[in-house]
Design a protein around this motif. Structure first.
Motif, PDB file in Angstrom:
ATOM      1  N   MET A 106      12.722  -1.156  -8.049  1.00 47.71           N
ATOM      2  CA  MET A 106      11.858  -1.339  -6.888  1.00 47.71           C
ATOM      3  C   MET A 106      10.392  -1.425  -7.296  1.00 47.71           C
ATOM      4  O   MET A 106       9.638  -2.270  -6.795  1.00 47.71           O
ATOM      5  CB  MET A 106      12.067  -0.198  -5.892  1.00 47.71           C
ATOM      6  CG  MET A 106      13.491  -0.092  -5.358  1.00 47.71           C
ATOM      7  SD  MET A 106      14.108  -1.610  -4.570  1.00 47.71           S
ATOM      8  CE  MET A 106      13.083  -1.654  -3.107  1.00 47.71           C
ATOM      9  N   VAL A 107       9.975  -0.557  -8.219  1.00 49.63           N
ATOM     10  CA  VAL A 107       8.581  -0.583  -8.693  1.00 49.63           C
ATOM     11  C   VAL A 107       8.276  -1.914  -9.363  1.00 49.63           C
ATOM     12  O   VAL A 107       7.222  -2.520  -9.125  1.00 49.63           O
ATOM     13  CB  VAL A 107       8.313   0.591  -9.662  1.00 49.63           C
ATOM     14  CG1 VAL A 107       6.961   0.427 -10.350  1.00 49.63           C
ATOM     15  CG2 VAL A 107       8.361   1.920  -8.918  1.00 49.63           C
ATOM     16  N   GLU A 108       9.222  -2.397 -10.166  1.00 50.79           N
ATOM     17  CA  GLU A 108       9.010  -3.678 -10.852  1.00 50.79           C
ATOM     18  C   GLU A 108       8.966  -4.833  -9.858  1.00 50.79           C
ATOM     19  O   GLU A 108       8.198  -5.790 -10.032  1.00 50.79           O
ATOM     20  CB  GLU A 108      10.108  -3.895 -11.893  1.00 50.79           C
ATOM     21  CG  GLU A 108       9.979  -2.960 -13.091  1.00 50.79           C
ATOM     22  CD  GLU A 108      11.121  -3.097 -14.077  1.00 50.79           C
ATOM     23  OE1 GLU A 108      12.151  -3.706 -13.723  1.00 50.79           O
ATOM     24  OE2 GLU A 108      10.980  -2.586 -15.205  1.00 50.79           O
ATOM     25  N   ALA A 109       9.776  -4.760  -8.809  1.00 48.91           N
ATOM     26  CA  ALA A 109       9.765  -5.805  -7.783  1.00 48.91           C
ATOM     27  C   ALA A 109       8.425  -5.830  -7.054  1.00 48.91           C
ATOM     28  O   ALA A 109       7.855  -6.911  -6.818  1.00 48.91           O
ATOM     29  CB  ALA A 109      10.895  -5.576  -6.783  1.00 48.91           C
ATOM     30  N   PHE A 110       7.911  -4.644  -6.704  1.00 49.25           N
ATOM     31  CA  PHE A 110       6.599  -4.581  -6.045  1.00 49.25           C
ATOM     32  C   PHE A 110       5.499  -5.078  -6.970  1.00 49.25           C
ATOM     33  O   PHE A 110       4.587  -5.786  -6.543  1.00 49.25           O
ATOM     34  CB  PHE A 110       6.298  -3.152  -5.593  1.00 49.25           C
ATOM     35  CG  PHE A 110       7.116  -2.702  -4.412  1.00 49.25           C
ATOM     36  CD1 PHE A 110       7.242  -3.494  -3.285  1.00 49.25           C
ATOM     37  CD2 PHE A 110       7.770  -1.477  -4.430  1.00 49.25           C
ATOM     38  CE1 PHE A 110       8.000  -3.089  -2.203  1.00 49.25           C
ATOM     39  CE2 PHE A 110       8.530  -1.057  -3.351  1.00 49.25           C
ATOM     40  CZ  PHE A 110       8.649  -1.870  -2.235  1.00 49.25           C
ATOM     41  N   ALA A 111       5.570  -4.700  -8.252  1.00 47.58           N
ATOM     42  CA  ALA A 111       4.557  -5.129  -9.218  1.00 47.58           C
ATOM     43  C   ALA A 111       4.571  -6.648  -9.362  1.00 47.58           C
ATOM     44  O   ALA A 111       3.519  -7.290  -9.439  1.00 47.58           O
ATOM     45  CB  ALA A 111       4.806  -4.458 -10.566  1.00 47.58           C
ATOM     46  N   SER A 112       5.770  -7.236  -9.376  1.00 49.99           N
ATOM     47  CA  SER A 112       5.894  -8.695  -9.483  1.00 49.99           C
ATOM     48  C   SER A 112       5.314  -9.383  -8.253  1.00 49.99           C
ATOM     49  O   SER A 112       4.638 -10.417  -8.363  1.00 49.99           O
ATOM     50  CB  SER A 112       7.367  -9.099  -9.645  1.00 49.99           C
ATOM     51  OG  SER A 112       7.888  -8.597 -10.845  1.00 49.99           O
ATOM     52  N   ALA A 162       2.346 -11.959  -8.231  1.00 47.22           N
ATOM     53  CA  ALA A 162       2.589 -13.310  -7.726  1.00 47.22           C
ATOM     54  C   ALA A 162       1.562 -13.720  -6.681  1.00 47.22           C
ATOM     55  O   ALA A 162       1.135 -14.875  -6.635  1.00 47.22           O
ATOM     56  CB  ALA A 162       3.992 -13.404  -7.147  1.00 47.22           C
ATOM     57  N   PHE A 163       1.183 -12.778  -5.841  1.00 45.82           N
ATOM     58  CA  PHE A 163       0.216 -13.083  -4.790  1.00 45.82           C
ATOM     59  C   PHE A 163      -1.208 -12.726  -5.201  1.00 45.82           C
ATOM     60  O   PHE A 163      -2.129 -12.826  -4.400  1.00 45.82           O
ATOM     61  CB  PHE A 163       0.600 -12.354  -3.499  1.00 45.82           C
ATOM     62  CG  PHE A 163       1.846 -12.887  -2.866  1.00 45.82           C
ATOM     63  CD1 PHE A 163       1.835 -14.061  -2.149  1.00 45.82           C
ATOM     64  CD2 PHE A 163       3.055 -12.220  -3.029  1.00 45.82           C
ATOM     65  CE1 PHE A 163       2.988 -14.563  -1.576  1.00 45.82           C
ATOM     66  CE2 PHE A 163       4.221 -12.712  -2.458  1.00 45.82           C
ATOM     67  CZ  PHE A 163       4.187 -13.889  -1.732  1.00 45.82           C
ATOM     68  N   ASP A 164      -1.356 -12.267  -6.455  1.00 47.73           N
ATOM     69  CA  ASP A 164      -2.662 -11.918  -7.001  1.00 47.73           C
ATOM     70  C   ASP A 164      -3.384 -10.935  -6.081  1.00 47.73           C
ATOM     71  O   ASP A 164      -4.558 -11.130  -5.729  1.00 47.73           O
ATOM     72  CB  ASP A 164      -3.516 -13.179  -7.216  1.00 47.73           C
ATOM     73  CG  ASP A 164      -4.731 -12.892  -8.095  1.00 47.73           C
ATOM     74  OD1 ASP A 164      -4.656 -11.934  -8.888  1.00 47.73           O
ATOM     75  OD2 ASP A 164      -5.739 -13.616  -7.965  1.00 47.73           O
ATOM     76  N   LEU A 165      -2.660  -9.900  -5.685  1.00 46.90           N
ATOM     77  CA  LEU A 165      -3.243  -8.907  -4.790  1.00 46.90           C
ATOM     78  C   LEU A 165      -3.901  -7.799  -5.604  1.00 46.90           C
ATOM     79  O   LEU A 165      -3.410  -7.392  -6.648  1.00 46.90           O
ATOM     80  CB  LEU A 165      -2.152  -8.291  -3.900  1.00 46.90           C
ATOM     81  CG  LEU A 165      -1.444  -9.249  -2.954  1.00 46.90           C
ATOM     82  CD1 LEU A 165      -0.316  -8.519  -2.234  1.00 46.90           C
ATOM     83  CD2 LEU A 165      -2.426  -9.798  -1.933  1.00 46.90           C
ATOM     84  N   ALA A 166      -4.999  -7.314  -5.109  1.00 43.43           N
ATOM     85  CA  ALA A 166      -5.696  -6.183  -5.720  1.00 43.43           C
ATOM     86  C   ALA A 166      -6.175  -5.279  -4.607  1.00 43.43           C
ATOM     87  O   ALA A 166      -6.133  -5.635  -3.429  1.00 43.43           O
ATOM     88  CB  ALA A 166      -6.885  -6.671  -6.566  1.00 43.43           C
TER      89      ALA A 166
END
Length: 199
Positions: free
Chosen positions: A171-177, A181-185
């Motif tokens: 789940m953490v890796e999915a959120f990180a991806s 992908a959306f270049d969110l910060a």
């Protein structure tokens, strides 16, 4: 969510125990998901379009002893299953928590299974939280990256539903991806909030 977690522990929910969430994605279902994480339990979502037989198959295959349903229609799919499985607990996401004569909410079902509203679980959790805080902290510390976060079952349209285990690490890796992908910060989120307030 923490109050619901405490209420679930008071009901006897154990670490790594599977709980099925039957229904649509709602605010209450998100709270339940968070509560399950805090209680060290495993979420097993069931599609609201699932038939009673499909629900029964998932409950039995996952070994779940508790199902949280979000409305009377979903709850009705489980009544006959509870008659066959007397230890099955049914929790109904009912806002007012009042007893429901049709489904016996707040009562002990025939055969010994319990039926209770989510509101009652939360009220119990509010009362018991001071006594259970240490238990909650210990359970959260027990969760490791390889611990199972959820078991997602296939729709069952082409056969028996099959469960896929996803860990906390998954789940953490999915959120990180997704963030990548959306270049969110963090600044993007703050800007979005600022634009929302300005609008």
């Amino acid at each position: 969510a923490q109050e619901i977690a405490a209420g679930l522990i008071d009901l006897g929910i154990g670490i790594d125990e599977c709980l099925c969430l039957l229904g649509h994605s709602t605010f209450e279902s998100v709270l339940c998901d968070l509560a399950l994480v805090q209680a060290g339990a495993v979420s097993v979502p069931i599609y609201p379009s699932s038939t009673a037989d499909q629900c029964a198959a998932i409950v039995k295959d996952s070994g779940a002893r508790t199902v949280i349903a979000d409305d009377p229609h979903q709850l009705s799919k489980l009544v006959s299953l509870q008659a066959q499985s007397p230890n099955l607990r049914l929790i109904y996401m009912r806002e007012d928590g009042s007893p429901d004569a049709q489904f016996g909410i707040g009562e002990v079902a025939a055969g010994g299974g319990t039926r209770v509203s989510l509101a009652e679980v939360r009220r119990t959790g509010q009362t018991r939280l001071p006594d259970l805080q240490r238990e909650l902290d210990q359970r959260q510390a027990f969760v490791k990256p390889e611990s199972v976060f959820t078991i997602v079952y296939t729709s069952g349209t082409t056969g028996k539903p099959k469960g896929v285990l996803l860990t906390h690490k998954n789940m953490v890796e999915a959120f990180a991806s997704a963030i990548h992908a959306f270049d969110l910060a963090a600044s993007d989120g703050q800007q979005a909030l600022a634009h929302g307030r300005a609008g």
